[in-house]
Design a protein around this motif. Structure first.
Motif, short mmCIF file in Angstrom:
data_model
loop_
_atom_site.label_atom_id
_atom_site.label_comp_id
_atom_site.label_asym_id
_atom_site.label_seq_id
_atom_site.Cartn_x
_atom_site.Cartn_y
_atom_site.Cartn_z
N UNK A 51 1.03 -1.10 -0.02
CA UNK A 51 0.00 0.23 -0.03
C UNK A 51 0.89 1.23 -0.02
N UNK A 52 0.42 2.29 -0.91
CA UNK A 52 1.25 3.37 -0.78
C UNK A 52 2.70 3.24 -1.30
N UNK A 75 -8.24 -1.61 -11.81
CA UNK A 75 -7.79 -1.40 -10.23
C UNK A 75 -8.65 -2.51 -9.60
N UNK A 76 -8.01 -3.35 -9.14
CA UNK A 76 -8.44 -4.37 -8.56
C UNK A 76 -8.79 -4.52 -6.92
N UNK A 77 -9.65 -4.41 -6.57
CA UNK A 77 -10.21 -4.47 -5.22
C UNK A 77 -10.87 -5.75 -4.80
N UNK A 78 -11.64 -5.86 -3.63
CA UNK A 78 -12.17 -7.08 -2.93
C UNK A 78 -13.20 -7.42 -4.06
N UNK A 79 -13.31 -8.83 -4.19
CA UNK A 79 -14.20 -9.42 -5.27
C UNK A 79 -15.66 -8.97 -4.83
N UNK A 80 -16.66 -8.94 -5.69
CA UNK A 80 -17.93 -8.65 -5.45
C UNK A 80 -18.39 -10.06 -4.97
N UNK A 118 -2.98 -13.97 3.89
CA UNK A 118 -2.62 -13.40 5.36
C UNK A 118 -3.59 -12.80 5.79
N UNK A 119 -4.87 -12.46 5.35
CA UNK A 119 -6.06 -11.89 6.12
C UNK A 119 -6.99 -13.08 6.47
N UNK A 120 -6.68 -14.19 5.75
CA UNK A 120 -7.65 -15.33 5.96
C UNK A 120 -8.94 -15.19 5.25
N UNK A 121 -8.56 -14.69 4.13
CA UNK A 121 -10.04 -14.67 3.14
C UNK A 121 -10.18 -15.47 2.32
N UNK A 176 -7.48 8.18 -0.55
CA UNK A 176 -6.57 6.87 -1.14
C UNK A 176 -6.00 6.20 0.02
N UNK A 177 -6.34 6.57 1.13
CA UNK A 177 -6.11 5.61 2.34
C UNK A 177 -7.36 5.28 3.00
N UNK A 178 -7.20 4.14 4.13
CA UNK A 178 -8.21 3.70 4.84
C UNK A 178 -7.82 2.59 6.00
N UNK A 179 -8.64 2.05 6.54
CA UNK A 179 -8.23 1.20 7.85
C UNK A 179 -7.39 0.25 7.08
N UNK A 180 -7.65 -0.55 5.99
CA UNK A 180 -6.99 -1.42 5.33
C UNK A 180 -5.59 -1.33 5.54
N UNK A 181 -5.08 -0.12 5.12
CA UNK A 181 -3.84 0.18 5.02
C UNK A 181 -2.90 -0.19 6.46
#
Length: 260
Positions: A51-52, A75-80, A118-121, A176-181
């Protein structure tokens, strides 16, 4: 040789005329895009990294002189929910480029063996199986005529903290930043383990990884654009056609044009 990210933390500054070198590379990349168009080729350029780390800045400068009709940034984010109901590679199949096009992935299918691991998804069985699935997927694309360029943009914890703070300090960058970072930052050691496993298992002859030291932004951008240009020039024919004789005749009639 396996990539060790500790080798990409010097943050050396760019020596030379940055603006001139950037302009030179952007012109070179513009010709490479034209080569895709006239030779009906297709390529995927994917960027992974912290990130960043500066992936967006690299993409912005890479595409500065490109015709927007023949490339797309994903831009790839979490899947729907729809995407989660299918194999993890399904959503990437639907974004692959057609002929004459270049697709840029800001993050990619490697999320399965990085953040999802890493995050167990996903389960351990799913991410361990994904290495072979990814290698097979990339081999399929290359065998079908799609070029693949893989960049990993690396920064140290210190540089990341500086960039995250800058985003908070700058009102128009806060989106551009949030808790996930910060969640990801707290597990840096786990991510490093996952990254090094990824390099060992997916750095293949047909789709090799290339790491970029982006601790100094200008040097990193020049290094990234240089690598992309060099690799694609080897994979895409760079000869350009002669002028169409019939068009030359029309130009000569219209305004006295002569072949140089």
């Amino acid at each position: 040789m396996t990539i060790d990210l500790a080798d990409y933390e010097k943050g050396a500054t760019f020596k030379g005329d940055y603006e001139a070198k950037l302009a030179e590379l952007q012109e070179r990349l513009a010709k490479i895009q034209v080569a895709h168009i006239i030779h009906d080729r297709r390529s995927v350029i994917l960027l992974e990294g912290w990130d960043a780390a500066g992936k967006g800045g690299i993409i912005k400068r890479m595409t500065a002189d490109w015709d927007p009709r023949y490339y797309k940034v994903h831009p790839i984010s979490a899947p729907t929910e729809e995407e989660r109901d299918r194999h993890f590679l399904w959503r990437f199949w639907t974004r692959l480029p057609a002929g004459r096009n270049i697709a840029i992935f800001d993050r990619s299918w490697y999320g399965r063996v990085l953040v999802e691991r890493v995050e167990g998804f996903c389960s351990k069985g799913e991410w361990k199986r994904a290495y072979e699935e990814i290698n097979a997927f990339e081999r399929q694309q290359v065998d079908a005529g799609t070029n693949i360029v893989k960049l990993f943009v690396h920064i140290t914890q210190e540089t990341q903290d500086e960039q995250l703070a800058q985003r908070l300090d700058t009102p128009w960058k806060r989106w551009k930043t949030g808790a996930d970072d910060y969640r990801n930052r707290a597990r840096r050691a786990d991510y490093l383990d996952a990254m090094h496993d990824m390099f060992r298992k997916t750095d293949t002859k047909v789709a090799p990884w290339h790491a970029i030291d982006n601790n100094h932004r200008r040097a990193g951008r020049i290094a990234a654009l240089s690598y992309v240009a060099k690799r694609l020039e080897k994979l895409v024919p760079m000869d350009f056609p002669e002028a169409d004789p019939e068009v030359v005749k029309l130009a000569a009639k219209a305004y006295g044009y002569r072949v140089p």
